[in-house]
Motif scaffolding. Structure first.
Motif, PDB file in Angstrom:
ATOM      1  N   TYR A   1       0.831  -1.205   0.000  1.00 57.87           N
ATOM      2  CA  TYR A   1       0.000   0.000   0.000  1.00 57.87           C
ATOM      3  C   TYR A   1       0.867   1.258   0.000  1.00 57.87           C
ATOM      4  O   TYR A   1       0.635   2.191  -0.768  1.00 57.87           O
ATOM      5  CB  TYR A   1      -0.928   0.014   1.226  1.00 57.87           C
ATOM      6  N   TYR A   2       1.866   1.236   0.841  1.00 58.91           N
ATOM      7  CA  TYR A   2       2.734   2.410   0.948  1.00 58.91           C
ATOM      8  C   TYR A   2       3.503   2.632  -0.358  1.00 58.91           C
ATOM      9  O   TYR A   2       3.572   3.736  -0.882  1.00 58.91           O
ATOM     10  CB  TYR A   2       3.702   2.229   2.116  1.00 58.91           C
TER      11      TYR A   2
ATOM     12  N   ILE B   1       1.545   6.330   7.863  1.00 58.18           N
ATOM     13  CA  ILE B   1       0.262   6.240   7.166  1.00 58.18           C
ATOM     14  C   ILE B   1      -0.803   6.551   8.212  1.00 58.18           C
ATOM     15  O   ILE B   1      -1.005   5.781   9.147  1.00 58.18           O
ATOM     16  CB  ILE B   1       0.006   4.834   6.586  1.00 58.18           C
TER      17      ILE B   1
ATOM     18  N   PRO C   1       6.401   1.515   7.418  1.00 54.95           N
ATOM     19  CA  PRO C   1       5.768   2.779   7.780  1.00 54.95           C
ATOM     20  C   PRO C   1       4.841   2.600   8.980  1.00 54.95           C
ATOM     21  O   PRO C   1       4.245   1.538   9.145  1.00 54.95           O
ATOM     22  CB  PRO C   1       4.990   3.175   6.530  1.00 54.95           C
TER      23      PRO C   1
ATOM     24  N   SER D   1       1.243   3.904  -3.036  1.00 60.72           N
ATOM     25  CA  SER D   1       0.900   5.307  -2.785  1.00 60.72           C
ATOM     26  C   SER D   1       2.029   6.212  -3.268  1.00 60.72           C
ATOM     27  O   SER D   1       1.790   7.199  -3.963  1.00 60.72           O
ATOM     28  CB  SER D   1       0.663   5.533  -1.289  1.00 60.72           C
TER      29      SER D   1
ATOM     30  N   VAL E   1       1.390   9.197   4.095  1.00 65.64           N
ATOM     31  CA  VAL E   1       0.067   9.112   3.485  1.00 65.64           C
ATOM     32  C   VAL E   1      -0.911   9.550   4.567  1.00 65.64           C
ATOM     33  O   VAL E   1      -0.965   8.934   5.631  1.00 65.64           O
ATOM     34  CB  VAL E   1      -0.251   7.669   3.045  1.00 65.64           C
TER      35      VAL E   1
ATOM     36  N   TYR F   1       7.416   8.871   7.339  1.00 64.42           N
ATOM     37  CA  TYR F   1       7.073   7.467   7.072  1.00 64.42           C
ATOM     38  C   TYR F   1       5.880   7.018   7.902  1.00 64.42           C
ATOM     39  O   TYR F   1       5.957   6.078   8.680  1.00 64.42           O
ATOM     40  CB  TYR F   1       8.281   6.558   7.289  1.00 64.42           C
TER      41      TYR F   1
END
Lengths: 401, 377
Positions: free
Chosen positions: B254-255, B348, B368, B258, B331, B346
């Protein structure tokens, strides 16, 4: 189906004092404040005030307005037995159809539409103001004062008063005088161009006015003065919030700049959302060399240059080394690498070539003004547009695309 | 060409598998399924599948769900945003019906999930069906896939990517556009295309596959059924989608995905002008940058209020970054408020998180730090 109040929004005017910006679209569909078009304000106000029937009277260049409003879904006005109705001039059997010849005539021609809803009152709005207002409160005042007509008014500076319809009130609070753009204003109470009429009364006056060959068929010039002469009760509804006319280049620029200070008009209020039809774009991207200060930026933008004190609508591109200062960039504008745009309004989808220069800061002279480029044109690479210029057509190279 | 594409499209039905909750997404899927994971500033992963279908003229879409679907229901509503709010057909949400399958665990495989909505599939009016997973971030030109499927005469067309993922996946070795060999790979290099687990086939083919799979208790669509089809002489065509495409199963993926969005080339293939990605509208105002703000290499949605410094970040709608705050490589999901002077790297941050002033939070590029929804820190 019976309604206590329906709204009629006069959106047919050209807005000729916006020149190039309204050369292809009607004033109400001019982009405003990043996310919006001017008409979003009255339409959102209607939805928020619980008015679920809005007739939008179009005439001048209605195409974009029609497709923008659509079913009124963006405003939650797409209800089963109400909603937004686009009302263009039309032709009836055995008659020659005619254009709306004035604001009152536009409503006169749509008496049939209004009667469908058998309303107690009709709210008349125009599509050229930026404000948040609870019309239901105005309807309450109208009913409480048993008025034939209620006019929303705002206090303006005396020196500006001659630009507005100015009215005076008597000791009992009712309106005693109304003058459209008086040379020597007698008060500082300006009409906001927002009226509520008792529909039965208004219908009588509209029909009578239509018979009068001398009438210009205008609310401010004919209908309201006639009601006053006849001794009807006219009530001023005082409004004290943010309200701006955006009918001129300078006022449009000013009101956009107000969007940079959230204290002027709070658009973050969840109880009074101003809705718009959002473009379908990903979030905006600010590049590694971008610098964005005291500005608003909308989804779909790609910023690689500097942006200061400016309002950027959706999908604007600002190239590397470009500078945008004190300017309003409407949807889809491209500013090429190294170009400088200062104190300018740039219409939709216009391209400013690399190293071009549009407008400049105030120099103290009387002739200085905001520079304006119309929509869908191209300012060639390295071209220079002087402050105050009004550009309708492409300038310089790059005309072949 | 266009007219041909559209004419075909009326005959395609969409099925999105949105029941899966990938355990490796941890706190990010505590109250949602993978398909409703927020992505790229304003979307949910399922928006990409829905929009791919909408842009190809698909008018009927079924979304297979099983548990934790509240956030998905809220997001999809009646399907208006994707033009799927229709008198006939349109968007159909398909929670489990009756006691098919096992009621406590997750569907064992695609076949089991499809069998749970068998009657729905039996009633599909279109001749062709496209099946995809709701956690795929890709903008697929389905009109083109459909046209090529018809041209090739294949039983099944599988959409694939040249990008080979690190995780276990199905790999196709092709010959003349058809699958010659199907490999199950743990990742790494080598020839072939990785399956995006998106397939077009006729409704009859699909019902046949479901029948064989459920009677043999083989629930893995990709591993069991596609292999079975090949073994019995069936033709599987490969459609190579060269644009950005990622399945998202873990926090790391996911990171990474993104951050991939900060690259213009990736955005260009995920958000092409001709195939817009639609999502639920919030009517936010534009984003405001203050006098002291700075934003470098960031994606920022509408409705944000930025007074601090952001760098290499994805900001969702309605995020506030206070004066003097520094947010890097992060994020930040919608309506999160970062107090003044706070420092984040770093990280989310899920929706509606509140981070107090002058707090420092740091994860690492490999790991993260995930801050769960509604946290107060």
């Amino acid at each position: 189906m019976k309604r206590s109040c329906i709204a009629m929004l006069l959106a047919g005017g050209q807005g000729s004092r916006l020149y190039a910006l309204t050369s292809r679209v009607a004033k109400p569909s001019v982009p405003f404040g990043g996310k919006y078009r001017i008409i979003d304000f009255p339409l959102s106000n209607c939805a928020n005030s619980g008015i679920d029937v809005v007739g939008v009277l179009t005439q001048y260049r209605p195409l974009q307005l029609n497709s923008y409003i659509g079913s009124g879904q963006a405003y939650d006005l797409d209800s089963a037995d109400g909603g937004v109705y686009i009302l263009p001039p039309y032709q009836s059997a055995g008659e020659r159809g005619s254009w709306f010849s004035g604001t009152a005539n536009a409503i006169y021609q749509n008496i049939g539409f209004i009667e469908m809803f058998d309303p107690e009152n009709v709210l008349i709005l125009s599509g050229d103001h930026i404000y948040k207002m609870d019309y239901s409160d105005m309807v309450k005042a109208h009913t409480a004062n048993d008025a034939a007509c209620t006019i929303a008014v705002i206090q303006v500076a005396m020196r500006d008063a001659s630009r507005f319809g100015i009215l005076s009130a008597g000791e009992d609070g009712y309106i005693t005088e109304f003058e459209e753009k008086p040379l020597r204003p007698k008060s500082d109470l300006a009409s906001m161009g927002i009226y509520i009429f008792n529909w039965k009364k208004l219908k009588e006056y509209l029909i009578a006015d239509e018979m009068n060959p001398k009438s210009s068929k205008d609310f401010g010039k004919d209908i309201i003065p006639e009601m006053l002469r006849a001794g009807e009760k006219l009530w001023p509804y005082r409004f004290s919030g943010y309200w701006r006319d955006v009918g001129t280049i300078v006022s449009l620029w000013d009101a956009n700049m107000d969007m940079l200070s959230p204290t002027a008009i709070n658009l973050y209020d969840p109880d009074w959302p101003i809705r718009s039809k959002s473009p379908i774009k990903p979030p905006h991207y600010a590049g590694p060399e971008s610098k964005i200060v005291h500005s608003i930026v909308t989804e779909g933008c790609e910023i690689d240059g500097r942006v200061e004190n400016s309002v950027l609508s959706s999908a604007v591109r600002v190239g590397r080394g470009a500078r945008v200062m004190y300017s309003i960039l409407m949807p889809g504008v491209t500013v090429g690498e190294g170009a400088v745009v200062e104190y300018a309004i740039i219409g939709e989808n216009t391209k400013i070539g690399a190293q071009a220069r549009v407008g400049s800061g105030p120099d103290g002279s009387d002739s200085w003004n905001v520079a304006t480029c119309g929509p869908d044109i191209e300012i060639g690479e390295g071209e220079s547009i002087s402050p105050g210029a009004m550009i309708y057509e492409s300038v310089g190279g790059g005309l072949h695309g | 060409m266009k007219a041909w594409g559209v004419a075909c499209m009326a005959d395609l039905h969409g099925i999105i598998l949105a029941y899966h909750t990938a355990p490796e997404l941890g706190d990010l899927v505590r109250s949602r399924t993978s398909a409703s994971l927020p992505f790229c500033g304003r979307y949910r992963l399922i928006d990409f599948s829905l929009s791919s279908m909408q842009n190809a003229g698909v008018r009927d879409v079924g979304v297979v769900m099983q548990r934790d679907y509240q956030s998905l229901l809220d997001h999809l509503g009646g399907g208006k945003e994707w033009d799927l709010s229709r008198k006939r057909g349109g968007l159909r949400l398909l929670p489990p019906f009756g006691n098919l399958g096992n009621p406590t665990g997750e569907y064992e495989g695609v076949i089991e999930a499809l069998c749970a909505v068998e009657s729905y599939i039996g009633n599909i009016k279109q001749r062709y069906v496209v099946i995809t997973r709701g956690n795929l971030a890709a903008n697929i030109d389905l009109a083109d896939v459909m046209a090529r499927h018809l041209e090739s005469g294949a039983d099944v067309t599988a959409v694939c990517t040249p990008h080979i993922p690190r995780r276990a996946h199905q790999r196709y070795i092709t010959d003349g556009g058809f699958v010659k060999e199907l490999l199950y790979r743990q990742g790494g290099r080598g020839a072939g295309y990785a399956s995006l687990e998106m397939y077009i086939m006729s409704k009859e083919t699909l019902l046949g596959i479901m029948e064989r799979g459920s009677s043999g208790r083989k629930y893995r669509f990709h591993r069991d059924e596609i292999a079975g089809l090949l073994a019995s002489g069936g033709k599987v065509a490969v459609y190579v989608h060269s644009g950005y495409a990622r399945h998202i199963f873990s926090v790391g993926e996911y990171y990474k995905a993104s951050m991939d969005m900060l690259d213009a080339a990736n955005r260009a293939t995920l958000f092409p002008d001709e195939r817009p990605v639609r999502t639920k509208d919030r009517s936010d105002v534009s984003t405001y940058y203050g006098e002291e703000a700075s934003s470098k290499n960031c994606l920022v949605a509408d409705g944000c209020f930025i007074e601090g410094v952001i760098e290499n970040c994805i900001l969702f709608r309605g995020v506030k970054v206070g004066n003097g705050a520094r947010v890097k490589n992060a994020v930040v999901m919608q309506d999160t408020v970062i107090g003044e002077g706070a420092e984040l790297s770093y990280v989310i941050s899920d929706k509606n998180v509140e981070i107090s002033p002058y707090i420092t939070l740091a994860g690492s590029p490999r790991l993260p730090l995930v801050i769960p929804k509604m946290s107060r820190i």
